[in-house]
Enzyme design. Structure first.
Site, PDB file in Angstrom:
ATOM      1  N   LYS A  25       0.862  -1.198   0.000  1.00 37.09           N
ATOM      2  CA  LYS A  25       0.000   0.000   0.000  1.00 37.09           C
ATOM      3  C   LYS A  25       0.889   1.236   0.000  1.00 37.09           C
ATOM      4  O   LYS A  25       1.789   1.344   0.831  1.00 37.09           O
ATOM      5  CB  LYS A  25      -0.872  -0.032   1.263  1.00 37.09           C
ATOM      6  CG  LYS A  25      -1.615   1.241   1.566  1.00 37.09           C
ATOM      7  CD  LYS A  25      -1.616   1.572   3.063  1.00 37.09           C
ATOM      8  CE  LYS A  25      -0.244   1.901   3.566  1.00 37.09           C
ATOM      9  NZ  LYS A  25      -0.178   2.571   4.871  1.00 37.09           N
ATOM     10  N   ASP A  30      -5.799   0.261   8.553  1.00 33.87           N
ATOM     11  CA  ASP A  30      -5.478   0.165   7.124  1.00 33.87           C
ATOM     12  C   ASP A  30      -6.070  -1.074   6.448  1.00 33.87           C
ATOM     13  O   ASP A  30      -5.953  -1.232   5.232  1.00 33.87           O
ATOM     14  CB  ASP A  30      -3.950   0.102   6.927  1.00 33.87           C
ATOM     15  CG  ASP A  30      -3.298   1.458   7.120  1.00 33.87           C
ATOM     16  OD1 ASP A  30      -4.023   2.455   7.267  1.00 33.87           O
ATOM     17  OD2 ASP A  30      -2.056   1.501   7.109  1.00 33.87           O
TER      18      ASP A  30
HETATM   19  O1  C5P Z   1      -4.744   0.551  13.346  1.00 32.00           O
HETATM   20  P1  C5P Z   1      -3.326   0.136  13.478  1.00 32.00           P
HETATM   21  O2  C5P Z   1      -3.124  -0.945  14.491  1.00 32.00           O
HETATM   22  O3  C5P Z   1      -2.657  -0.178  12.200  1.00 32.00           O
HETATM   23  O4  C5P Z   1      -2.561   1.406  14.033  1.00 32.00           O
HETATM   24  C1  C5P Z   1      -1.355   1.326  14.740  1.00 32.00           C
HETATM   25  C2  C5P Z   1      -1.233   2.545  15.623  1.00 32.00           C
HETATM   26  O5  C5P Z   1      -1.056   3.715  14.830  1.00 32.00           O
HETATM   27  C3  C5P Z   1      -2.453   2.823  16.479  1.00 32.00           C
HETATM   28  O6  C5P Z   1      -2.395   2.124  17.684  1.00 32.00           O
HETATM   29  C4  C5P Z   1      -2.338   4.322  16.690  1.00 32.00           C
HETATM   30  O7  C5P Z   1      -1.382   4.605  17.700  1.00 32.00           O
HETATM   31  C5  C5P Z   1      -1.747   4.813  15.380  1.00 32.00           C
HETATM   32  N1  C5P Z   1      -2.785   5.273  14.428  1.00 32.00           N
HETATM   33  C6  C5P Z   1      -3.415   6.487  14.663  1.00 32.00           C
HETATM   34  N2  C5P Z   1      -4.361   6.920  13.783  1.00 32.00           N
HETATM   35  C7  C5P Z   1      -4.684   6.198  12.698  1.00 32.00           C
HETATM   36  C8  C5P Z   1      -4.053   4.970  12.436  1.00 32.00           C
HETATM   37  C9  C5P Z   1      -3.101   4.527  13.341  1.00 32.00           C
HETATM   38  O8  C5P Z   1      -3.122   7.181  15.648  1.00 32.00           O
HETATM   39  N3  C5P Z   1      -5.607   6.659  11.852  1.00 32.00           N
END
Ligand code: C5P
Length: 289
Positions: free
Chosen positions: A16, A143
């Site tokens: 991605k 994502d």
């Molecule tokens: O959702 P994912 O586990 O991939 O995201 C990893 C970390 O990245 C989250 O725990 C958060 O701290 C941060 N994040 C965020 N805002 C988003 C996506 C991710 O703050 N839109």
């Protein structure tokens, strides 16, 4: 489908690429609001799914080092999440050939999770539609819904509100200077969280129109990522020196992409950078439309 068994299913988990990524706010739960334009590259991890007793995972491939095949892996989490929702007990033998570097801003883990949801939906003949899979996907990571979509898109919210976008297939080079980046750490290091969203994007497959529009956009995570990992700037410089049309970091880094006029220029650039930095991960690829 693989030929060796009727029940074996193969999927590619495509890289991605965040062509731009604007951080526009923060929710009360800490997640950040984003406005991002995303495309997917031909390069990706390869997954196969076969019937098995319980859910098992075997990991191989050039980027497998350091990955664990247990319940902390997003592939297992995705399989468990789908099995739970579907009340499915048949199990699956999953093989993951890891070609994308981990913790690198190109969504490898999320794409693996998305491929697992789709692959097991087929293997277990569940027929969940894309909305249902997206809902399960979002519980695994912000994502994952975009990786399920797998085509050029604009995402808002925390990354789950998707809108398809028309764009050309870009010839690109991906460069990772071999630093693993912690996404939460980069978000935490942000100085400004209420940046403006991107304006309306082109609705065309014209390369120069897109490059001109993208060059006026940003990745708001880029400067905090560079502050923590200066080699990201070196990777960007290497792409800029090789006359890329645009060079920028993807996601929370450290992978940077360069866009090029054509595949030949991208291939030549990848060769030059790989020669100069034999320890980096460097690939020429194309985006999917
Ligand atoms: O959702 P994912 O586990 O991939 O995201 C990893 C970390 O990245 C989250 O725990 C958060 O701290 C941060 N994040 C965020 N805002 C988003 C996506 C991710 O703050 N839109």
């Amino acid at each position: 489908m693989r030929l060796n068994a009727l029940t074996a299913i193969s999927r590619t988990a495509h890289a991605k690429i965040n062509l731009c990524l604007h951080v526009t706010g923060q929710r009360d739960d800490g997640y950040h609001l984003l406005d991002t334009i995303v495309t997917f590259a031909e390069i990706g991890d390869q997954l196969t799914f076969e019937n098995g007793d319980g859910v098992s995972l075997e990991i191989s491939g050039p980027e497998a080092e350091g990955l664990v095949a247990n319940g902390s892996n997003l592939v297992i989490k995705a399989a468990d999440a789908l099995a739970n929702v579907a009340n499915e007990h048949r199990g699956a033998k999953i093989e993951l050939c890891k070609n994308l570097p981990v913790s690198s801003g190109i969504g490898g883990g999320s794409a693996d999770a998305a491929a697992t949801l789709v692959g097991l939906n087929d293997l277990w003949t569940k027929e969940y539609d894309s909305d249902a899979l997206s809902k399960i996907g979002l519980s695994l990571g912000a994502d994952v819904p975009m990786c399920l979509h797998g085509k050029p898109l604009r995402a808002s919210g925390i990354g789950e509100q998707l809108e398809p976008v028309s764009m050309p297939a870009f010839s690109m080079v991906l460069v990772n200077p071999r630093v693993g980046v912690s996404t939460p750490e980069i978000f935490k290091a942000l100085v400004k969280r209420d940046n403006p969203p991107a304006p309306r994007c082109p609705d065309s497959d014209d390369l120069s129109e897109w490059v001109s529009w993208l060059s006026r956009q940003r990745n708001d995570l880029q400067s905090s990522a560079i502050a923590l990992h200066p080699s990201i700037q070196t990777a960007l410089d290497s792409l800029e020196t090789c006359a890329s049309l645009l060079a920028r970091m993807s996601g929370s880094g450290a992978t940077c992409f360069g866009l090029f006029e054509n595949d030949a220029q991208a291939a030549a650039t990848a060769e030059t950078i790989a020669d100069q930095h034999p320890d980096w991960w460097v690939v020429a690829t194309r985006s999917i439309v």
